[in-house]
Scaffold this motif. Structure first.
Motif, PDB file in Angstrom:
ATOM      1  N   SER A  96      42.700  39.829  21.262  1.00 40.18           N
ATOM      2  CA  SER A  96      42.664  39.914  19.802  1.00 40.18           C
ATOM      3  C   SER A  96      43.949  40.568  19.301  1.00 40.18           C
ATOM      4  O   SER A  96      44.449  41.518  19.914  1.00 40.18           O
ATOM      5  CB  SER A  96      41.443  40.730  19.361  1.00 40.18           C
ATOM      6  N   TRP A 134      42.246  33.931  26.479  1.00 40.94           N
ATOM      7  CA  TRP A 134      41.930  33.258  25.208  1.00 40.94           C
ATOM      8  C   TRP A 134      42.686  34.004  24.111  1.00 40.94           C
ATOM      9  O   TRP A 134      42.530  35.214  23.951  1.00 40.94           O
ATOM     10  CB  TRP A 134      40.424  33.316  24.926  1.00 40.94           C
ATOM     11  N   ASP A 136      43.826  33.350  19.912  1.00 46.22           N
ATOM     12  CA  ASP A 136      43.514  32.467  18.790  1.00 46.22           C
ATOM     13  C   ASP A 136      44.565  31.396  18.530  1.00 46.22           C
ATOM     14  O   ASP A 136      44.230  30.235  18.260  1.00 46.22           O
ATOM     15  CB  ASP A 136      43.271  33.284  17.513  1.00 46.22           C
ATOM     16  N   ILE A 140      42.626  28.032  19.304  1.00 44.71           N
ATOM     17  CA  ILE A 140      42.001  27.442  18.117  1.00 44.71           C
ATOM     18  C   ILE A 140      42.978  26.457  17.479  1.00 44.71           C
ATOM     19  O   ILE A 140      44.152  26.786  17.293  1.00 44.71           O
ATOM     20  CB  ILE A 140      41.619  28.528  17.093  1.00 44.71           C
ATOM     21  N   ILE A 152      36.163  28.313  14.791  1.00 47.15           N
ATOM     22  CA  ILE A 152      35.851  29.626  14.216  1.00 47.15           C
ATOM     23  C   ILE A 152      34.345  29.878  14.275  1.00 47.15           C
ATOM     24  O   ILE A 152      33.899  30.984  14.601  1.00 47.15           O
ATOM     25  CB  ILE A 152      36.357  29.709  12.761  1.00 47.15           C
ATOM     26  N   LEU A 155      33.199  31.233  17.571  1.00 43.69           N
ATOM     27  CA  LEU A 155      33.879  32.451  18.015  1.00 43.69           C
ATOM     28  C   LEU A 155      32.975  33.373  18.834  1.00 43.69           C
ATOM     29  O   LEU A 155      33.398  33.939  19.839  1.00 43.69           O
ATOM     30  CB  LEU A 155      34.409  33.203  16.790  1.00 43.69           C
ATOM     31  N   TYR A 158      32.733  32.201  22.415  1.00 48.45           N
ATOM     32  CA  TYR A 158      33.928  32.517  23.206  1.00 48.45           C
ATOM     33  C   TYR A 158      33.904  33.986  23.643  1.00 48.45           C
ATOM     34  O   TYR A 158      34.198  34.306  24.800  1.00 48.45           O
ATOM     35  CB  TYR A 158      35.195  32.265  22.392  1.00 48.45           C
ATOM     36  N   TRP A 191      40.020  39.512  10.227  1.00 49.61           N
ATOM     37  CA  TRP A 191      39.854  38.614  11.368  1.00 49.61           C
ATOM     38  C   TRP A 191      39.731  39.399  12.673  1.00 49.61           C
ATOM     39  O   TRP A 191      38.973  39.016  13.568  1.00 49.61           O
ATOM     40  CB  TRP A 191      41.032  37.633  11.453  1.00 49.61           C
ATOM     41  N   GLU A 195      36.471  39.418  15.322  1.00 48.17           N
ATOM     42  CA  GLU A 195      36.531  39.222  16.773  1.00 48.17           C
ATOM     43  C   GLU A 195      35.880  40.387  17.508  1.00 48.17           C
ATOM     44  O   GLU A 195      35.169  40.182  18.507  1.00 48.17           O
ATOM     45  CB  GLU A 195      37.992  39.051  17.195  1.00 48.17           C
TER      46      GLU A 195
END
Length: 297
Positions: A96, A134, A136, A140, A152, A155, A158, A191, A195
């Motif tokens: 993130s 992973w 974004d 994505i 999204i 999410l 994931y 955001w 996450e």
């Protein structure tokens, strides 16, 4: 006689209007219930594949690239089913970070360097064996708005299929605003909070939360065992739940060219993750748990 007829007509019209209003209210309630039910049913549904990149390829890449470029380069592995995700979950890191510009997430490259360093540091311990990541920007879709939305909405799935959560927040400057970015600004980003919430909702039952913050101060636990004990500067436990109070770039920019607000885009996953937390508390059989504290914040 005319007065009586007129009165009857008026009463009939009022009664008809009242019935129509009640039907409209009932319809709106049904629509809201149906929407919430869809959000709950979809929280664990794979609506878009989980796209991960091998850590070795990520290290060789040297920068963050968008989903479409990574796909063209053959660097993405698409996990289409729950079973496929589970097979790699033990080796997958959910990374993130906050975007450092409106057009590109990492104009200076500082976040990419921190991501690689954090993954390598954790992999060097006996507790983690990170082989997949992973992120974004490449996980994505960026060009197709419809595909981006379903990703999204997935999410929480994931996050549930990742063995470790890494919040990357090195000190740097925002390319467009010129403002300082660091751990404090990371925790303020909506955001980033979303996450964190997705990861918390899937892993809050664990005794030790495998989540870390990578900043200029090095690698440290993201969540302490006692919510609120991280000091007065920020409270990750509480901020993770206050997603809608976080900072949205679209709102900061004033939604130019009628840009849709991101708040509307995350309602579905927000409702689903909150329901997941409620269910986890229900299944705890009344025992004291981290979830109780979370939902009381």
């Amino acid at each position: 006689r005319r007065s009586v007829s007129a009165a009857c007509i008026i009463i009939g019209n009022v009664r008809g209007a009242y019935k129509r209003m009640k039907r409209l209210e009932a319809y709106k309630i049904r629509k809201k219930i149906s929407f919430v039910e869809d959000c709950v049913n979809n929280v664990d549904r794979v609506r878009f594949p989980m796209c991960v990149m091998a850590l070795s390829d990520f290290e060789d890449l040297g920068r963050l690239v968008p989903h479409e470029e990574a796909r063209r380069m053959g660097l993405l592995t698409f996990l289409d089913t729950d079973e496929a995700m589970k097979s790699l979950a033990k080796y997958t890191a959910f990374v993130s970070h906050q975007w450092t510009g409106f057009a590109h997430p990492d104009s200076s490259g500082s976040q990419y360097n921190s991501m690689v360093q954090a993954c390598k540091t954790l992999s060097s311990t006996q507790d983690y064996s990170i082989q997949w990541v992973w992120v974004d920007y490449f996980s994505i879709p960026q060009a197709n708005a419809d595909q981006q939305q379903v990703a999204i909405d997935t999410l929480a799935v994931y996050a549930a299929h990742s063995s470790v959560f890494i919040a990357v927040a090195p000190s740097c400057k925002h390319a467009d605003l010129g403002m300082d970015l660091d751990a404090r600004s990371y925790f303020g980003r909506a955001w980033c909070r979303l996450e964190q919430l997705a990861y918390l909702s899937a892993n809050s039952h664990l005794h030790t939360m495998p989540a870390f913050l990578c900043s200029n101060e090095g690698l440290q636990p993201l969540f302490s065992e006692s919510p609120g004990s991280n000091g007065p500067s920020y409270n990750p436990w509480q901020s993770a739940l206050e997603v809608m109070k976080g900072n949205f770039s679209c709102c900061a920019r004033g939604h130019p060219d009628k840009m849709p607000c991101d708040k509307a885009r995350i309602v579905s996953v927000m409702l689903g993750t909150h329901w997941r937390l409620k269910c986890a508390r229900r299944d705890s059989l009344g025992q004291a748990s981290r979830i109780d504290t979370l939902l009381e914040l």
